[in-house]
Design an enzyme around this catalytic site. Structure first.
Site, PDB file in Angstrom:
ATOM      1  N   LYS A 255      47.588  55.827  52.181  1.00 24.48           N
ATOM      2  CA  LYS A 255      48.553  54.868  52.512  1.00 24.48           C
ATOM      3  C   LYS A 255      49.721  55.473  51.529  1.00 24.48           C
ATOM      4  O   LYS A 255      49.614  55.220  50.488  1.00 24.48           O
ATOM      5  CB  LYS A 255      48.382  53.685  52.477  1.00 24.48           C
TER       6      LYS A 255
ATOM      7  N   HIS B 212      66.818  15.966  63.487  1.00 21.63           N
ATOM      8  CA  HIS B 212      65.739  17.384  63.332  1.00 21.63           C
ATOM      9  C   HIS B 212      64.304  16.822  63.869  1.00 21.63           C
ATOM     10  O   HIS B 212      63.400  18.119  63.557  1.00 21.63           O
ATOM     11  CB  HIS B 212      65.888  18.035  62.183  1.00 21.63           C
TER      12      HIS B 212
ATOM     13  N   ARG C  95      66.293  24.108  60.949  1.00 17.32           N
ATOM     14  CA  ARG C  95      66.497  25.431  61.133  1.00 17.32           C
ATOM     15  C   ARG C  95      66.025  26.058  62.583  1.00 17.32           C
ATOM     16  O   ARG C  95      66.378  27.185  62.983  1.00 17.32           O
ATOM     17  CB  ARG C  95      66.673  26.378  59.934  1.00 17.32           C
TER      18      ARG C  95
ATOM     19  N   PRO D  57      57.320  29.635  53.642  1.00 15.28           N
ATOM     20  CA  PRO D  57      56.232  29.082  53.026  1.00 15.28           C
ATOM     21  C   PRO D  57      55.172  30.152  52.933  1.00 15.28           C
ATOM     22  O   PRO D  57      54.736  30.954  54.029  1.00 15.28           O
ATOM     23  CB  PRO D  57      55.550  28.041  53.759  1.00 15.28           C
ATOM     24  N   GLU D  58      54.370  30.450  51.885  1.00 15.77           N
ATOM     25  CA  GLU D  58      53.245  31.353  51.915  1.00 15.77           C
ATOM     26  C   GLU D  58      51.920  30.559  51.893  1.00 15.77           C
ATOM     27  O   GLU D  58      51.919  29.578  51.956  1.00 15.77           O
ATOM     28  CB  GLU D  58      53.374  32.290  50.534  1.00 15.77           C
TER      29      GLU D  58
END
Length: 293
Positions: free
Chosen positions: A166, A102, A125, A2-3
């Site tokens: 950079k 879970h 997981r 997830p972002e």
């Protein structure tokens, strides 16, 4: 994974139900997730009230009446659900499955409006983790994070300062959480396409000799903010595990311009490019070789 938009969607879905709730009991069904729970974790939460919820980068933060903060990272399959509620409203959070084997953390909450609710954290997981700390600066997960891309401190001038000299490619620079907090693979690809910037372009190329941001960097800063706002409004993106509280999906994946669209025409007006996929640092990057340069 997830972002930022998905985690913010999780927070917004949980906030109306957990803010103001007192934690009456905490049950840990195992000793660890990705990492062991902090020593005394359950005892520290028990009796505390969740005063507010927040998000920093990709972390959920629950501010407690004791002055401590409970941090939760969802990993790849982490989810929160309420045992007693069946949702009809479109507020969203992660609920990929209801498989009790879970269910690793159960919090019995005494809420102001809904009575006693059991908030369950499930993680098939176990890539997620939790932490507890008194001050944000004491958390190793929050230390050194860059500005929030939806906050007032995020702008092209600030990015120019971090990009100066950079040599890393643009995609890697934006994924660096010390540069911008919370960005991930999907939304970096989308933001670079909106700004028509090649993901392999060295980041320093967008900084003028004076150290000021170029016009392209201004467009990128705007693109990052815009794509995140639109994704949050759409309830995030569903690729596998993301679901609304009523079982429906986030919708932003239907608006992807490049991500996952290898071989398709570029959606930019008058562009005749075909979306390409390359691998950068072991992760897929999608872009248009014609309008991104």
């Amino acid at each position: 994974m997830p972002e930022l938009p998905e985690v913010e969607t999780v927070r917004r879905g949980l906030a109306p139900l957990v803010e103001g709730a007192r934690i009456r009991k905490v049950t840990l069904n195992r000793k660890d997730l990705r990492f062991p729970f902090p020593e005394g974790f359950a005892e520290a939460l028990t009796g505390a009230t969740i005063e507010t919820t927040a998000r920093r980068a990709k972390y959920l933060l629950f501010r407690l009446s004791t002055g401590k903060t409970w941090l939760s990272h969802l990993g790849m399959t982490g989810s929160f659900r309420f045992a007693e509620l069946s949702f009809k409203e479109p507020s969203r959070y992660y609920e990929p499955t209801i498989d009790e084997k879970h269910d690793h953390v159960v919090l019995e909450l005494e809420t102001p409006k809904d009575g006693v609710l059991n908030l369950i954290y499930s993680d098939a997981r176990r890539f997620g983790f939790m932490d507890l700390f008194a001050r944000d600066e004491d958390s190793p997960y929050l230390e050194g994070l860059g500005p929030e891309p939806l906050g007032n401190s995020f702008n092209a001038e600030e990015m120019a300062e971090r990009f100066k000299g950079k040599k890393a490619p643009m995609k890697a620079a934006l994924l660096d959480q010390r540069v911008v907090a919370g960005l991930g693979n999907i939304y970096v690809s989308e933001a670079l396409h909106r700004a028509h910037i090649l993901p392999t372009l060295p980041a320093a190329k967008l900084v003028l000799k004076t150290g000021k941001p170029s016009q392209r960097l201004e467009l990128l800063a705007d693109g990052v903010r815009t794509v995140l706002i639109e994704a949050i409004e759409a309830g995030g993106s569903t690729l596998r595990d993301f679901r609304a509280t009523d079982g429906s999906s986030g919708y932003f994946q239907h608006r992807f311009a490049v991500y996952g669209r290898e071989g398709e025409p570029c959606p930019t007006p008058q562009c005749r490019g075909i979306i390409k996929r390359i691998v950068q640092s072991g992760r897929s990057t999608f872009y248009c070789p014609v309008c991104q340069h």
